[in-house]
Design a protein around this motif. Structure first.
Motif, PDB file in Angstrom:
ATOM      1  N   GLY A 241      31.892  54.813  49.290  1.00 60.04           N
ATOM      2  CA  GLY A 241      30.936  55.870  49.988  1.00 60.04           C
ATOM      3  C   GLY A 241      29.923  55.281  50.857  1.00 60.04           C
ATOM      4  N   ARG A 242      30.190  54.254  51.478  1.00 64.57           N
ATOM      5  CA  ARG A 242      29.498  53.647  52.731  1.00 64.57           C
ATOM      6  C   ARG A 242      29.267  54.889  53.706  1.00 64.57           C
ATOM      7  N   LYS A 243      28.307  54.738  54.655  1.00 63.52           N
ATOM      8  CA  LYS A 243      28.090  55.428  55.655  1.00 63.52           C
ATOM      9  C   LYS A 243      27.741  55.029  56.847  1.00 63.52           C
ATOM     10  N   MET A 244      28.433  55.408  57.720  1.00 63.29           N
ATOM     11  CA  MET A 244      28.262  55.062  59.495  1.00 63.29           C
ATOM     12  C   MET A 244      27.306  56.422  59.889  1.00 63.29           C
ATOM     13  N   THR A 245      26.706  55.827  60.733  1.00 65.49           N
ATOM     14  CA  THR A 245      25.546  56.745  61.355  1.00 65.49           C
ATOM     15  C   THR A 245      25.588  56.759  62.821  1.00 65.49           C
ATOM     16  N   SER A 246      25.061  58.061  63.196  1.00 68.17           N
ATOM     17  CA  SER A 246      24.798  58.305  64.635  1.00 68.17           C
ATOM     18  C   SER A 246      23.805  59.363  64.711  1.00 68.17           C
ATOM     19  N   GLY A 247      22.663  58.529  64.975  1.00 64.87           N
ATOM     20  CA  GLY A 247      21.387  59.227  64.877  1.00 64.87           C
ATOM     21  C   GLY A 247      21.223  59.551  63.332  1.00 64.87           C
ATOM     22  N   SER A 248      20.771  60.671  63.016  1.00 62.60           N
ATOM     23  CA  SER A 248      20.678  61.301  61.701  1.00 62.60           C
ATOM     24  C   SER A 248      21.772  61.788  61.134  1.00 62.60           C
ATOM     25  N   ASN A 249      22.704  61.547  61.899  1.00 70.04           N
ATOM     26  CA  ASN A 249      24.326  62.112  61.271  1.00 70.04           C
ATOM     27  C   ASN A 249      25.035  60.973  60.380  1.00 70.04           C
ATOM     28  N   THR A 250      25.669  61.282  59.569  1.00 67.22           N
ATOM     29  CA  THR A 250      26.616  60.240  58.899  1.00 67.22           C
ATOM     30  C   THR A 250      28.149  60.733  58.702  1.00 67.22           C
ATOM     31  N   LEU A 251      29.058  59.455  58.676  1.00 70.38           N
ATOM     32  CA  LEU A 251      30.303  59.513  58.309  1.00 70.38           C
ATOM     33  C   LEU A 251      30.753  58.601  57.382  1.00 70.38           C
ATOM     34  N   THR A 252      31.048  59.309  56.108  1.00 70.74           N
ATOM     35  CA  THR A 252      31.441  58.610  55.057  1.00 70.74           C
ATOM     36  C   THR A 252      32.618  57.783  55.070  1.00 70.74           C
ATOM     37  N   TYR A 253      32.543  56.494  54.642  1.00 65.93           N
ATOM     38  CA  TYR A 253      34.102  55.729  54.717  1.00 65.93           C
ATOM     39  C   TYR A 253      33.864  54.639  53.340  1.00 65.93           C
ATOM     40  N   GLY A 254      35.014  54.097  53.080  1.00 67.42           N
ATOM     41  CA  GLY A 254      35.151  53.256  52.174  1.00 67.42           C
ATOM     42  C   GLY A 254      35.884  51.690  52.651  1.00 67.42           C
ATOM     43  N   LEU A 255      35.462  50.673  52.016  1.00 68.13           N
ATOM     44  CA  LEU A 255      36.247  49.272  52.204  1.00 68.13           C
ATOM     45  C   LEU A 255      37.073  48.936  51.039  1.00 68.13           C
ATOM     46  N   TYR A 256      38.158  48.499  51.104  1.00 65.04           N
ATOM     47  CA  TYR A 256      39.067  48.093  50.107  1.00 65.04           C
ATOM     48  C   TYR A 256      39.520  46.696  50.311  1.00 65.04           C
ATOM     49  N   ARG A 257      40.089  46.120  49.025  1.00 68.37           N
ATOM     50  CA  ARG A 257      40.675  44.554  49.319  1.00 68.37           C
ATOM     51  C   ARG A 257      42.250  44.583  49.209  1.00 68.37           C
ATOM     52  N   ASN A 258      42.603  46.024  49.039  1.00 69.76           N
ATOM     53  CA  ASN A 258      44.243  45.983  49.396  1.00 69.76           C
ATOM     54  C   ASN A 258      44.667  47.207  50.105  1.00 69.76           C
ATOM     55  N   GLN A 259      45.851  46.989  50.582  1.00 67.06           N
ATOM     56  CA  GLN A 259      46.452  48.060  51.472  1.00 67.06           C
ATOM     57  C   GLN A 259      46.771  49.528  50.877  1.00 67.06           C
ATOM     58  N   ALA A 260      46.836  49.463  49.653  1.00 68.60           N
ATOM     59  CA  ALA A 260      47.017  50.688  48.742  1.00 68.60           C
ATOM     60  C   ALA A 260      45.639  51.403  48.650  1.00 68.60           C
ATOM     61  N   LEU A 261      44.739  50.911  48.966  1.00 77.70           N
ATOM     62  CA  LEU A 261      43.085  51.322  49.039  1.00 77.70           C
ATOM     63  C   LEU A 261      42.917  51.529  47.376  1.00 77.70           C
ATOM     64  N   SER A 262      43.205  50.855  46.359  1.00 75.67           N
ATOM     65  CA  SER A 262      42.996  51.178  45.108  1.00 75.67           C
ATOM     66  C   SER A 262      42.098  50.193  44.552  1.00 75.67           C
TER      67      SER A 262
END
Length: 312
Positions: A241-262
Motif C-alpha cells: 500500500g505504498r503511495k506515489m504522489t502528484s501534488g496532493s493526489n496519490t496512486l497506490t502501489y506495492g513492491l514484491y520479491r517475486n514475480q507472482a506478487l505473493s
C-alpha cells in the motif's frame, strides 16, 4: 734474558685483546607494530597507518667515532610477491590481503632495505625514520576478518653494523619483532534503477505491473538482507500500500520479491526482506511492482522514492 722475552710477549698479547674489544659497538633496532585496527576497504578506500623504525647504537668505552648500519626488511611470515611487491597479511584460513610498507610517504619507495646510514657516536647515537603502511586490496571482493603478518627479529627484520665503509664488520645486531595487522569489516554496496509503470489512463481498471533491478555487491561469504522502505507517501503501513504522489493526489502501489506478487517486499527485520549471501561480485536482484486496480486519479506525473537498506 729468556725469561724477560716471555714476559714481553704476554704483555703485547694482552694489549691487542684490549684494543680489539674497544672497537666493537652495540646496536639495538626496533620497529613499531602497524595496526590498521578495524577498518573497511569498501568503495576503493585505502586504509593507512604509520610507525617508526629506530636503531640505537653505542660504542664500547666510547672509543669509536662512527658506525655504519644497514637495515633489511623481508616479506614477513605471511609472504609476499616478487621483491616484496606486494606484501601480504593473511587470515587464519590463509586468505591473503595485500599491503605495503614504504619509505618517504604513502606510495613512496618500498621498504626492502636501508643501507649506508652513518652515525656519529659520541657515547651513543640514534637513527629514526617514519615508515608508512597502506592496504592495497579494496572493494567487496576482500573477505572480512582478522589478518596479520609477523616479522621476526634476525629473520625478517635484520640490522647489521660496521665501521668505516662497511655495514658488516661488526655483524648482525639485536632486532625486535613487529606485526602488521588489520581487522577488515565486511562491506556491501547497492544501487538501483527506476521502476517505470509507463503511461496510464486516469482510471486503473486492471492491475499494472512493472519491474526494476537492485544491484547488490557484498563481501564473499557474507549473508545480507535487503529491505525497502515505506516510500514518501503519508501513513504507509503495508508494503503493498505504498503511495506515489502528484501534488496532493496519490496512486497506490506495492513492491514484491517475486514475480507472482505473493511476497511483499518491506522494511520489517526478519519478516519481509530479501536474503542472500555475498559472492564478492555484483548480484542483480529483481524487484516487482504493481499498481492496484480500481483507482481513479487526476492527470499528473506520479512518483515515489524508496530507501534501500542492506543489513549484513
Amino acid at each position: 734474558m729468556k725469561r724477560i722475552l716471555i714476559r714481553i710477549t704476554l704483555a703485547l698479547s694482552l694489549c691487542a685483546a684490549s684494543v680489539g674489544g674497544a672497537v666493537a659497538q652495540s646496536c639495538t633496532a626496533t620497529m613499531d607494530d602497524f595496526n590498521f585496527g578495524t577498518t573497511s576497504v569498501r568503495g576503493g578506500s585505502t586504509p593507512q597507518t604509520l610507525g617508526t623504525l629506530r636503531v640505537d647504537c653505542e660504542a664500547l668505552l666510547g672509543l669509536i667515532s662512527t658506525v655504519n648500519i644497514c637495515v633489511t626488511v623481508g616479506a614477513g611470515d605471511a609472504g609476499a610477491g616478487p621483491s616484496n611487491s606486494p606484501r601480504y597479511m593473511r587470515r587464519a584460513d590463509g586468505n591473503p590481503l595485500a599491503y605495503q610498507l614504504y619509505r618517504g610517504g604513502y606510495g613512496g619507495t618500498i621498504l626492502n632495505g636501508i643501507s649506508g646510514v652513518q652515525l656519529s657516536l659520541l657515547g651513543s647515537s640514534v637513527f629514526e625514520e617514519t615508515i608508512y603502511a597502506e592496504i592495497l586490496d579494496s572493494g567487496t571482493s576482500v573477505k572480512g576478518g582478522y589478518y596479520d603478518s609477523n616479522f621476526f627479529g634476525g629473520v625478517d627484520f635484520v640490522v647489521t653494523a660496521g665501521t668505516l665503509l662497511s655495514c658488516t664488520s661488526q655483524g648482525q645486531q639485536d632486532t625486535g619483532d613487529f606485526t602488521v595487522s588489520a581487522d577488515i569489516e565486511p562491506s556491501c554496496t547497492v544501487s538501483a534503477g527506476t521502476l517505470d509503470f509507463g503511461t496510464l489512463g486516469t482510471t486503473v481498471s486492471a492491475p499494472v505491473t512493472g519491474q526494476a533491478t537492485i544491484d547488490v555487491t557484498c563481501s564473499n561469504g557474507i549473508p545480507y538482507t535487503v529491505y525497502l522502505g515505506q516510500g514518501q507517501g503519508m501513513s504507509v503501513t503495508d508494503p503493498t500500500g505504498r503511495k506515489m504522489t502528484s501534488g496532493s493526489n496519490t496512486l497506490t502501489y506495492g513492491l514484491y520479491r517475486n514475480q507472482a506478487l505473493s511476497a511483499p517486499w518491506g522494511w520489517t527485520a526478519s519478516v519481509d526482506g530479501y536474503a542472500a549471501t555475498g559472492t564478492g561480485a555484483l548480484q542483480s536482484v529483481p524487484v516487482y511492482g504493481q499498481i492496484s486496480a480500481g483507482q481513479t486519479v487526476p492527470v499528473g506525473v506520479y512518483n515515489d522514492s524508496v530507501v534501500i537498506t542492506v543489513d549484513y
